[in-house]
Design a protein around this motif. Structure first.
Motif, PDB file in Angstrom:
ATOM      1  N   ARG A   1       9.626  40.625  68.295  1.00  0.00           N
ATOM      2  CA  ARG A   1       9.899  39.303  68.883  1.00  0.00           C
ATOM      3  C   ARG A   1      10.876  38.506  68.023  1.00  0.00           C
ATOM      4  O   ARG A   1      11.770  37.833  68.536  1.00  0.00           O
ATOM      5  N   ARG A   2      10.711  38.602  66.701  1.00  0.00           N
ATOM      6  CA  ARG A   2      11.611  37.874  65.794  1.00  0.00           C
ATOM      7  C   ARG A   2      13.030  38.430  65.878  1.00  0.00           C
ATOM      8  O   ARG A   2      14.001  37.668  65.945  1.00  0.00           O
TER       9      ARG A   2
ATOM     10  N   CYS B   1      17.448  43.130  72.500  1.00  0.00           N
ATOM     11  CA  CYS B   1      17.194  42.551  73.816  1.00  0.00           C
ATOM     12  C   CYS B   1      16.012  43.328  74.401  1.00  0.00           C
ATOM     13  O   CYS B   1      15.688  44.425  73.929  1.00  0.00           O
ATOM     14  N   SER B   2      15.378  42.771  75.392  1.00  0.00           N
ATOM     15  CA  SER B   2      14.227  43.446  75.971  1.00  0.00           C
ATOM     16  C   SER B   2      14.278  43.371  77.488  1.00  0.00           C
ATOM     17  O   SER B   2      14.952  42.513  78.065  1.00  0.00           O
TER      18      SER B   2
ATOM     19  N   GLU C   1      14.355  39.906  68.376  1.00  0.00           N
ATOM     20  CA  GLU C   1      14.903  39.505  69.671  1.00  0.00           C
ATOM     21  C   GLU C   1      15.366  38.038  69.618  1.00  0.00           C
ATOM     22  O   GLU C   1      16.450  37.705  70.112  1.00  0.00           O
ATOM     23  N   LYS C   2      14.582  37.198  68.992  1.00  0.00           N
ATOM     24  CA  LYS C   2      14.961  35.786  68.852  1.00  0.00           C
ATOM     25  C   LYS C   2      16.247  35.650  68.038  1.00  0.00           C
ATOM     26  O   LYS C   2      17.065  34.760  68.295  1.00  0.00           O
ATOM     27  N   GLN C   3      16.448  36.553  67.075  1.00  0.00           N
ATOM     28  CA  GLN C   3      17.653  36.543  66.244  1.00  0.00           C
ATOM     29  C   GLN C   3      18.830  37.227  66.944  1.00  0.00           C
ATOM     30  O   GLN C   3      19.897  37.368  66.360  1.00  0.00           O
ATOM     31  N   LYS C   4      18.611  37.670  68.170  1.00  0.00           N
ATOM     32  CA  LYS C   4      19.643  38.297  69.012  1.00  0.00           C
ATOM     33  C   LYS C   4      20.081  39.679  68.511  1.00  0.00           C
ATOM     34  O   LYS C   4      21.152  40.160  68.854  1.00  0.00           O
TER      35      LYS C   4
ATOM     36  N   TYR D   1      12.630  47.607  74.289  1.00  0.00           N
ATOM     37  CA  TYR D   1      13.548  46.932  73.384  1.00  0.00           C
ATOM     38  C   TYR D   1      14.734  47.839  73.094  1.00  0.00           C
ATOM     39  O   TYR D   1      14.609  49.056  73.057  1.00  0.00           O
TER      40      TYR D   1
END
Length: 113
Positions: free
Chosen positions: A56-57, A65-66, A59-62, A79
């Motif tokens: 999740r982290r 992607c999911s 993904e938040k940092q780009k 992911y």
């Protein structure tokens, strides 16, 4: 007390390298549990409770992607590295190689025992 300290230091060491391990495996889409298995089978034990927050982290940092796959009876979140994640992964992997060589030189000699 020593075991607690060693466990803590090992945890810090694993945490720092787990990002590289995860990014190395996500050049293709993969869901969390399969990623746990793949990384563990390659000699790096990872707990799902550690992996999912990291995914999740990232993904938040780009860096990832999911996408949800709901075609099966159990929905799975897949992911994959983003283009930005590819760039960061290549830079981290290159730095890892340099650090690995340096650390091997530092701890590989008999004089350090």
């Amino acid at each position: 007390m020593e075991k607690d300290l060693l466990d803590s230091l090992l945890s810090e060491l694993r945490r720092g390298t787990l990002i590289l391990c995860v990014l190395s495996q996500l050049h293709e889409s993969c869901y969390g549990y399969a990623l746990v298995q793949a990384i563990t089978q390659k000699g790096i034990p990872v707990d799902a409770n550690t992996l999912y927050p990291l995914l999740r982290r990232l993904e938040k940092q780009k860096l990832l992607c999911s996408e949800w796959d709901t075609s099966e009876s159990k929905p799975r979140k897949y992911y994959k590295r983003t283009v930005y994640g590819d760039q960061i992964y290549k830079e981290l992997a290159a730095q890892w190689e340099i650090m690995f060589a340096g650390i091997s030189n530092l701890i590989g000699g008999k004089e350090n025992e």
